[in-house]
Design a protein around this motif. Sequence first.
Motif, PDB file in Angstrom:
ATOM      1  N   LEU A 160      65.844  35.491 -18.225  1.00 52.24           N
ATOM      2  CA  LEU A 160      66.334  34.554 -17.214  1.00 52.24           C
ATOM      3  C   LEU A 160      65.418  33.345 -17.086  1.00 52.24           C
ATOM      4  CD1 LEU A 160      67.202  37.094 -14.344  1.00 52.24           C
ATOM      5  CD2 LEU A 160      68.533  36.510 -16.392  1.00 52.24           C
ATOM      6  N   PHE A 161      66.029  32.177 -16.915  1.00 55.85           N
ATOM      7  CA  PHE A 161      65.274  30.966 -16.577  1.00 55.85           C
ATOM      8  C   PHE A 161      65.916  30.300 -15.376  1.00 55.85           C
ATOM      9  CE2 PHE A 161      64.042  31.410 -21.022  1.00 55.85           C
ATOM     10  CZ  PHE A 161      62.678  31.244 -20.919  1.00 55.85           C
ATOM     11  N   PHE A 162      65.063  29.710 -14.576  1.00 46.91           N
ATOM     12  CA  PHE A 162      65.527  29.002 -13.393  1.00 46.91           C
ATOM     13  C   PHE A 162      65.079  27.554 -13.535  1.00 46.91           C
ATOM     14  CE2 PHE A 162      64.752  33.424 -12.553  1.00 46.91           C
ATOM     15  CZ  PHE A 162      65.987  33.822 -12.058  1.00 46.91           C
ATOM     16  N   VAL A 163      66.045  26.657 -13.577  1.00 44.49           N
ATOM     17  CA  VAL A 163      65.713  25.279 -13.929  1.00 44.49           C
ATOM     18  C   VAL A 163      65.959  24.358 -12.739  1.00 44.49           C
ATOM     19  CG1 VAL A 163      68.010  24.968 -14.932  1.00 44.49           C
ATOM     20  CG2 VAL A 163      66.185  23.414 -15.570  1.00 44.49           C
ATOM     21  N   THR A 164      65.022  23.436 -12.542  1.00 37.96           N
ATOM     22  CA  THR A 164      65.157  22.464 -11.463  1.00 37.96           C
ATOM     23  C   THR A 164      64.578  21.127 -11.908  1.00 37.96           C
ATOM     24  OG1 THR A 164      64.429  21.869  -9.238  1.00 37.96           O
ATOM     25  CG2 THR A 164      62.984  23.341 -10.471  1.00 37.96           C
ATOM     26  N   ASN A 165      65.246  20.069 -11.530  1.00 43.09           N
ATOM     27  CA  ASN A 165      64.707  18.741 -11.809  1.00 43.09           C
ATOM     28  C   ASN A 165      63.661  18.324 -10.782  1.00 43.09           C
ATOM     29  OD1 ASN A 165      65.758  18.021 -14.234  1.00 43.09           O
ATOM     30  ND2 ASN A 165      67.368  16.686 -13.438  1.00 43.09           N
ATOM     31  N   ASN A 166      63.437  19.161  -9.806  1.00 44.21           N
ATOM     32  CA  ASN A 166      62.398  18.909  -8.819  1.00 44.21           C
ATOM     33  C   ASN A 166      61.044  18.845  -9.528  1.00 44.21           C
ATOM     34  OD1 ASN A 166      60.455  19.159  -6.746  1.00 44.21           O
ATOM     35  ND2 ASN A 166      61.920  20.244  -5.458  1.00 44.21           N
ATOM     36  N   SER A 167      60.370  17.715  -9.390  1.00 41.36           N
ATOM     37  CA  SER A 167      59.065  17.552 -10.047  1.00 41.36           C
ATOM     38  C   SER A 167      57.925  17.590  -9.041  1.00 41.36           C
ATOM     39  CB  SER A 167      59.019  16.214 -10.795  1.00 41.36           C
ATOM     40  OG  SER A 167      59.059  15.132  -9.873  1.00 41.36           O
ATOM     41  N   THR A 168      58.260  17.751  -7.757  1.00 37.71           N
ATOM     42  CA  THR A 168      57.204  17.648  -6.741  1.00 37.71           C
ATOM     43  C   THR A 168      56.352  18.896  -6.673  1.00 37.71           C
ATOM     44  OG1 THR A 168      58.587  18.519  -4.947  1.00 37.71           O
ATOM     45  CG2 THR A 168      58.683  16.151  -5.354  1.00 37.71           C
ATOM     46  N   LYS A 169      56.874  19.987  -7.224  1.00 34.48           N
ATOM     47  CA  LYS A 169      56.103  21.232  -7.244  1.00 34.48           C
ATOM     48  C   LYS A 169      55.860  21.663  -8.680  1.00 34.48           C
ATOM     49  CE  LYS A 169      57.844  23.168  -2.871  1.00 34.48           C
ATOM     50  NZ  LYS A 169      58.955  22.288  -2.478  1.00 34.48           N
ATOM     51  N   SER A 170      54.751  22.369  -8.893  1.00 38.68           N
ATOM     52  CA  SER A 170      54.525  23.028 -10.178  1.00 38.68           C
ATOM     53  C   SER A 170      55.372  24.294 -10.186  1.00 38.68           C
ATOM     54  CB  SER A 170      53.045  23.383 -10.326  1.00 38.68           C
ATOM     55  OG  SER A 170      52.688  24.283  -9.283  1.00 38.68           O
ATOM     56  N   TRP A 173      70.836  29.476  -4.029  1.00 35.94           N
ATOM     57  CA  TRP A 173      70.742  29.212  -2.590  1.00 35.94           C
ATOM     58  C   TRP A 173      71.422  27.879  -2.281  1.00 35.94           C
ATOM     59  CZ3 TRP A 173      65.742  29.427  -5.222  1.00 35.94           C
ATOM     60  CH2 TRP A 173      65.257  28.184  -5.609  1.00 35.94           C
ATOM     61  N   ARG A 174      71.662  27.707  -0.994  1.00 35.06           N
ATOM     62  CA  ARG A 174      72.071  26.381  -0.515  1.00 35.06           C
ATOM     63  C   ARG A 174      71.072  26.013   0.550  1.00 35.06           C
ATOM     64  NH1 ARG A 174      78.531  25.397  -0.287  1.00 35.06           N
ATOM     65  NH2 ARG A 174      77.704  23.337   0.186  1.00 35.06           N
ATOM     66  N   GLY A 175      70.249  24.987   0.276  1.00 30.82           N
ATOM     67  CA  GLY A 175      69.188  24.630   1.224  1.00 30.82           C
ATOM     68  C   GLY A 175      68.292  25.830   1.437  1.00 30.82           C
ATOM     69  N   ASP A 176      68.237  26.331   2.654  1.00 37.57           N
ATOM     70  CA  ASP A 176      67.351  27.457   2.952  1.00 37.57           C
ATOM     71  C   ASP A 176      68.092  28.789   3.028  1.00 37.57           C
ATOM     72  OD1 ASP A 176      65.057  25.951   2.966  1.00 37.57           O
ATOM     73  OD2 ASP A 176      65.244  25.428   5.087  1.00 37.57           O
ATOM     74  N   LYS A 190      59.241  29.101  -3.110  1.00 40.17           N
ATOM     75  CA  LYS A 190      60.615  28.918  -2.619  1.00 40.17           C
ATOM     76  C   LYS A 190      61.437  30.182  -2.878  1.00 40.17           C
ATOM     77  CE  LYS A 190      64.566  26.740  -1.631  1.00 40.17           C
ATOM     78  NZ  LYS A 190      64.940  25.973  -0.455  1.00 40.17           N
ATOM     79  N   PHE A 191      61.281  30.746  -4.073  1.00 43.62           N
ATOM     80  CA  PHE A 191      61.973  31.984  -4.424  1.00 43.62           C
ATOM     81  C   PHE A 191      61.496  33.124  -3.523  1.00 43.62           C
ATOM     82  CE2 PHE A 191      62.566  29.434  -8.163  1.00 43.62           C
ATOM     83  CZ  PHE A 191      63.770  29.836  -8.704  1.00 43.62           C
ATOM     84  N   THR A 192      60.168  33.220  -3.415  1.00 41.25           N
ATOM     85  CA  THR A 192      59.592  34.312  -2.631  1.00 41.25           C
ATOM     86  C   THR A 192      60.077  34.260  -1.184  1.00 41.25           C
ATOM     87  OG1 THR A 192      57.651  34.191  -4.059  1.00 41.25           O
ATOM     88  CG2 THR A 192      57.413  35.423  -1.993  1.00 41.25           C
ATOM     89  N   SER A 193      60.150  33.021  -0.634  1.00 47.12           N
ATOM     90  CA  SER A 193      60.541  32.899   0.776  1.00 47.12           C
ATOM     91  C   SER A 193      61.973  33.374   1.000  1.00 47.12           C
ATOM     92  CB  SER A 193      60.386  31.450   1.237  1.00 47.12           C
ATOM     93  OG  SER A 193      61.414  30.652   0.668  1.00 47.12           O
ATOM     94  N   LEU A 194      62.776  33.391  -0.072  1.00 44.20           N
ATOM     95  CA  LEU A 194      64.155  33.863   0.043  1.00 44.20           C
ATOM     96  C   LEU A 194      64.305  35.301  -0.440  1.00 44.20           C
ATOM     97  CD1 LEU A 194      65.935  30.614  -1.166  1.00 44.20           C
ATOM     98  CD2 LEU A 194      66.016  31.560   1.142  1.00 44.20           C
ATOM     99  N   GLY A 195      63.159  35.916  -0.728  1.00 43.03           N
ATOM    100  CA  GLY A 195      63.188  37.313  -1.135  1.00 43.03           C
ATOM    101  C   GLY A 195      63.526  37.525  -2.603  1.00 43.03           C
ATOM    102  N   LEU A 196      63.366  36.468  -3.416  1.00 44.67           N
ATOM    103  CA  LEU A 196      63.650  36.596  -4.853  1.00 44.67           C
ATOM    104  C   LEU A 196      62.342  36.741  -5.614  1.00 44.67           C
ATOM    105  CD1 LEU A 196      66.377  33.825  -5.243  1.00 44.67           C
ATOM    106  CD2 LEU A 196      66.735  36.304  -5.146  1.00 44.67           C
TER     107      LEU A 196
END
Lengths: 303, 303
Positions: free
Chosen positions: B51-61, B28-31, B68-74
């Motif tokens: 598959l793995f989805f990696v993010t350096n975002n630490s603010t969420k578990s 995605w890009r933003g939303d 975030k994935f669900t909101s985009l239909g993933l």
Amino acid sequence: MAREKLKEPGKLLDGIDIFIFDCDGVLWRGDFLIPGVPKVLDKLRADGKTLFFVTNNSTKSRAGYKSKFTSLGLDVQPEEIFSSSFAAAAYLEQTKFKDTGKKVYIIGEKGISEELDLVGIPWLGGEGDAGKQADMGSGGKVDVDHDVGAVVVGFDRHINYYKLQYAQLCLNELPGCEFIATNLDRVTHLTHAQEWAGGGTMVAAVSGCTGREPTLVGKPAPLMIDYIAQKYGISDRSRICMVGDRLDTDIAFGRNNGLKTCLTLSGVTSEDELMDRVPRKKGTEGIQPEFYVDTLQDFLSAS
Amino acid sequence: MAREKLKEPGKLLDGIDIFIFDCDGVLWRGDFLIPGVPKVLDKLRADGKTLFFVTNNSTKSRAGYKSKFTSLGLDVQPEEIFSSSFAAAAYLEQTKFKDTGKKVYIIGEKGISEELDLVGIPWLGGEGDAGKQADMGSGGKVDVDHDVGAVVVGFDRHINYYKLQYAQLCLNELPGCEFIATNLDRVTHLTHAQEWAGGGTMVAAVSGCTGREPTLVGKPAPLMIDYIAQKYGISDRSRICMVGDRLDTDIAFGRNNGLKTCLTLSGVTSEDELMDRVPRKKGTEGIQPEFYVDTLQDFLSAS
């Protein structure tokens, strides 16, 4: 002839025109004056020496820091005080920042803004941004003044994300914006109950979001020596003596800048450590002052 | 055979068992979801890929990031998400931190504390220390829990002096206390209106008052690869493919760890930049992926 205990004061004093004193651990410890200090300063002045009192404390202006001296019964002029808040203003003056018509964004306390006011440099941020919150809602942003030409960072007990984001935007997005640090001290002495995270904390945070290294104006940067040498027309820097209690800052600073150095044992360094009878603290290995004293009182002749 | 445009998907896909996807700029890009992504993920799963989805975002578990994935239909499972908050918990698990009986002090948001809860490691700080003020009056101090055995630092929009002082005391005064960083990202994307000071800001602040470098658990540290390779018994790391939009993080990370790499042009890197037809951004010079695609849609055969 390093690490010589000063037994005959004239051996050091006769060759020195200017003394630069670190304050904490040299003149006082916390709120306690070290015995004999007023007498020593009187004598040096009577002998025609020029005195400077240097501190990396950026939270007060020179005028504000003077009250610390006064409260301990020491009569010192603001012009004799070299705080890192003043150093930031002096640096911007030397580099003719005012001619750019730009402003300074401050992360720090009122010492910096007061010193900038004295040299007529416009600023924003500082104490006014304590408690500010960035709009992080959808589409939210922090708006920066595009006339910011420098970010000055010092100790700031009200550090917050808004200030860090403001500094980040200025330094990453405004072309030519300078990054100036009053000091990089890891810890500082806010209270005598414990050590406190120092100005290096806030400076590093700004480095962490910009990848930029600051121009340092406080100890151990040579700016202060350049300023004093220029103002007093000193070409032979060995006629300036740095007096301090820390090997890794005060003494290293003096030696790196061609000054005479004198360590006082009234602060954080013990005689056993100085004489390598116990292991040195990390970062102080191999750093030797020309002279050392138990306290400044040793500047007075025994007679 | 670097920088090959992927025209025949099988050329990459046939040799890969595990795909690691960076998220922003890739899925995605933003939303906004990048077209074709759900189909691509479905196909890879149908072909038996992990598959793995990696993010350096630490603010969420991981569980929090799933929304975030669900909101985009993933449709993605928490176990497929490798956030740096999870990486911190995984590191502490791997190093048997729990056996020490110690606690973790958190500078960061609830992603870290939620992941620590899941592995049963006690913690303090984090969101609970937002708005706290240190007693800096005469004789004032911050009292630290002497059972703190590690400080974990991540992005924290409520960073304050109390938290920094707490971390400083733990790391400087508690013997053996570990310093762990979720990520060192200079900037992050809180809103699409501008770049925001990232997790590297808070980590650097703690380095600035301790002189210590952290153990990094997020990208580009190898911890994630070690974890995945061990968990799935992968000895040939060239059967893992890192897919990302950034040369200096994603692609460098993949290459440094012996993975196959695929750059997607759907994020921050342009084809002109990749092919050196325009100057590279600082820090990306000479970094080449094996393959590149316009978007993930190129993983689907033209037929």
